[in-house]
Design a protein around this motif. Structure first.
Motif, PDB file in Angstrom:
ATOM      1  N   CYS A  25       0.864  -1.172   0.000  1.00 13.02           N
ATOM      2  CA  CYS A  25       0.000   0.000   0.000  1.00 13.02           C
ATOM      3  C   CYS A  25       0.907   1.230   0.000  1.00 13.02           C
ATOM      4  O   CYS A  25       1.737   1.389   0.896  1.00 13.02           O
ATOM      5  CB  CYS A  25      -0.873  -0.002   1.248  1.00 13.02           C
ATOM      6  N   PHE A  26       0.777   2.102  -0.993  1.00 13.53           N
ATOM      7  CA  PHE A  26       1.584   3.314  -1.098  1.00 13.53           C
ATOM      8  C   PHE A  26       0.691   4.525  -0.872  1.00 13.53           C
ATOM      9  O   PHE A  26      -0.288   4.729  -1.584  1.00 13.53           O
ATOM     10  CB  PHE A  26       2.239   3.381  -2.480  1.00 13.53           C
ATOM     11  N   GLY A 196       8.158   0.892  -4.280  1.00  8.92           N
ATOM     12  CA  GLY A 196       8.365  -0.057  -3.198  1.00  8.92           C
ATOM     13  C   GLY A 196       8.821   0.631  -1.927  1.00  8.92           C
ATOM     14  O   GLY A 196       9.263   1.784  -1.941  1.00  8.92           O
ATOM     15  N   PRO A 197       8.713  -0.053  -0.792  1.00  7.15           N
ATOM     16  CA  PRO A 197       9.159   0.522   0.476  1.00  7.15           C
ATOM     17  C   PRO A 197      10.670   0.716   0.482  1.00  7.15           C
ATOM     18  O   PRO A 197      11.421  -0.113  -0.018  1.00  7.15           O
ATOM     19  CB  PRO A 197       8.721  -0.520   1.505  1.00  7.15           C
ATOM     20  N   LEU A 206      11.881   1.205  -7.160  1.00 11.60           N
ATOM     21  CA  LEU A 206      10.766   1.124  -8.089  1.00 11.60           C
ATOM     22  C   LEU A 206      10.645  -0.330  -8.515  1.00 11.60           C
ATOM     23  O   LEU A 206      11.649  -0.973  -8.848  1.00 11.60           O
ATOM     24  CB  LEU A 206      11.003   2.015  -9.309  1.00 11.60           C
ATOM     25  N   ILE A 207       9.424  -0.857  -8.503  1.00 15.07           N
ATOM     26  CA  ILE A 207       9.195  -2.268  -8.788  1.00 15.07           C
ATOM     27  C   ILE A 207       8.289  -2.393 -10.011  1.00 15.07           C
ATOM     28  O   ILE A 207       7.208  -1.801 -10.061  1.00 15.07           O
ATOM     29  CB  ILE A 207       8.564  -2.991  -7.583  1.00 15.07           C
ATOM     30  N   CYS A 208       8.750  -3.152 -10.993  1.00 15.48           N
ATOM     31  CA  CYS A 208       7.987  -3.370 -12.218  1.00 15.48           C
ATOM     32  C   CYS A 208       7.815  -4.869 -12.414  1.00 15.48           C
ATOM     33  O   CYS A 208       8.782  -5.627 -12.351  1.00 15.48           O
ATOM     34  CB  CYS A 208       8.722  -2.755 -13.411  1.00 15.48           C
ATOM     35  N   GLN A 246      13.573  -4.542 -10.218  1.00 18.15           N
ATOM     36  CA  GLN A 246      13.650  -3.410  -9.309  1.00 18.15           C
ATOM     37  C   GLN A 246      14.713  -2.426  -9.787  1.00 18.15           C
ATOM     38  O   GLN A 246      15.806  -2.837 -10.199  1.00 18.15           O
ATOM     39  CB  GLN A 246      13.991  -3.862  -7.890  1.00 18.15           C
ATOM     40  N   LEU A 247      14.384  -1.140  -9.730  1.00 20.22           N
ATOM     41  CA  LEU A 247      15.333  -0.078 -10.049  1.00 20.22           C
ATOM     42  C   LEU A 247      15.531   0.770  -8.800  1.00 20.22           C
ATOM     43  O   LEU A 247      14.553   1.211  -8.189  1.00 20.22           O
ATOM     44  CB  LEU A 247      14.804   0.780 -11.193  1.00 20.22           C
TER      45      LEU A 247
END
Length: 286
Positions: A25-26, A196-197, A206-208, A246-247
């Protein structure tokens, strides 16, 4: 007097290579909101919830085993702050059952009348909206190329017909012919992109995630490709592949509001899809 808006909330899930599923949850808010997770309307104990916050947003996540995830009907993330009305998002997992199609194979009478020709016709009914391909077989072995079918994304069931001219070498008394339907294997790539946390002093994650036949992920900033930090790949029982990348972005760069792009491509289908994301964007642009 400062003015702030109700926290915007985004809710994403990602399948991890460890046979676990993480729901995130963001919340784009400068306030310390209270986050509650509900699994099939039952509150998940706070001891199972991991949260992180900084001056621009907060992230709450909960991890399930794959067996727990498959039994879920719906999951809710609810954010409450005394200054604003509650905000929540729910993901429902109840999906309509996919019915097995009805397949009928026969010889084509009009082609039979032309002599020196053996043409098979395959009528397929009660197809749900899904990508599929059809092959003709002789004694259980493919003798035709894959005939791909892209059904329209409309409610209800569909019907299609396919034809195949049988080579003369298969005109034998002991040969049986089959029309085989393969559903949900070669699907156009789909994707999901979210923040992402991260620790306040560390880089922003950042999650793709991408799904398809053979999805591959690339990251871009202002048309320049960025290197990725991690790449996880898994395959479902039906052959569909899931990729998660992930970046890691330095906080000084992330907080400038730069827009980053994730691209999921599938060379076998010559298709790619893209999504953009930036600091507290709330909406993910396709």
């Amino acid at each position: 007097i400062s003015h702030s808006v109700n926290p915007s909330l985004d809710f994403k899930t990602v399948m991890m290579a460890t046979s676990e599923v993480k729901a995130t949850c963001f919340l784009c808010t400068a306030f310390d909101a209270e986050v509650t997770w509900l699994m099939d309307s039952k509150v998940i104990p706070s001891s199972k919830v991991k949260q992180a916050a900084n001056t621009t947003h907060m992230v709450s996540e909960v991890t399930f085993s794959s067996s727990q995830w498959k039994q879920l009907k719906h999951i809710t993330c609810r954010a409450v702050h005394k200054c604003f009305s509650p905000s929540e998002k729910t993901v429902n997992f109840a999906e309509p059952a996919v019915t097995a199609p009805l397949v009928e194979i026969r010889r084509s009478l009009p082609d039979l009348l032309k002599r020196n020709s053996a043409v098979l016709e395959c009528d397929i009914t009660q197809l749900s909206s899904s990508d599929l391909y059809v092959t003709f077989q002789a004694n259980g072995v493919d003798i035709s190329d894959r005939q791909f079918v892209d059904l329209p994304e409309t409610p209800g069931l569909h019907s299609i017909s396919r034809r195949f001219t049988v080579p003369q070498k298969y005109w034998k008394n002991d040969t049986s012919f089959t029309c085989k339907v393969n559903q949900g294997f070669f699907m156009n790539p789909t994707m999901d992109l979210f923040v992402g946390p991260s620790e306040e002093s560390g880089p922003q994650r950042l999650i793709c995630s991408g799904w398809g036949f053979n999805p591959q992920i690339k990251w871009f900033y202002e048309s320049q490709q960025r290197s990725l930090s991690t790449d996880e790949i898994s395959m479902n029982a039906d052959g569909r592949v899931a990729v998660t990348s992930q970046l890691h972005i330095p906080q000084t760069e992330w907080k400038t509001g730069k827009v980053f792009t994730c691209e999921v491509s599938d060379k076998s289908l010559n298709i790619n899809v893209r999504k953009d994301i930036s600091l507290c964007s709330g909406k993910i642009k396709t």
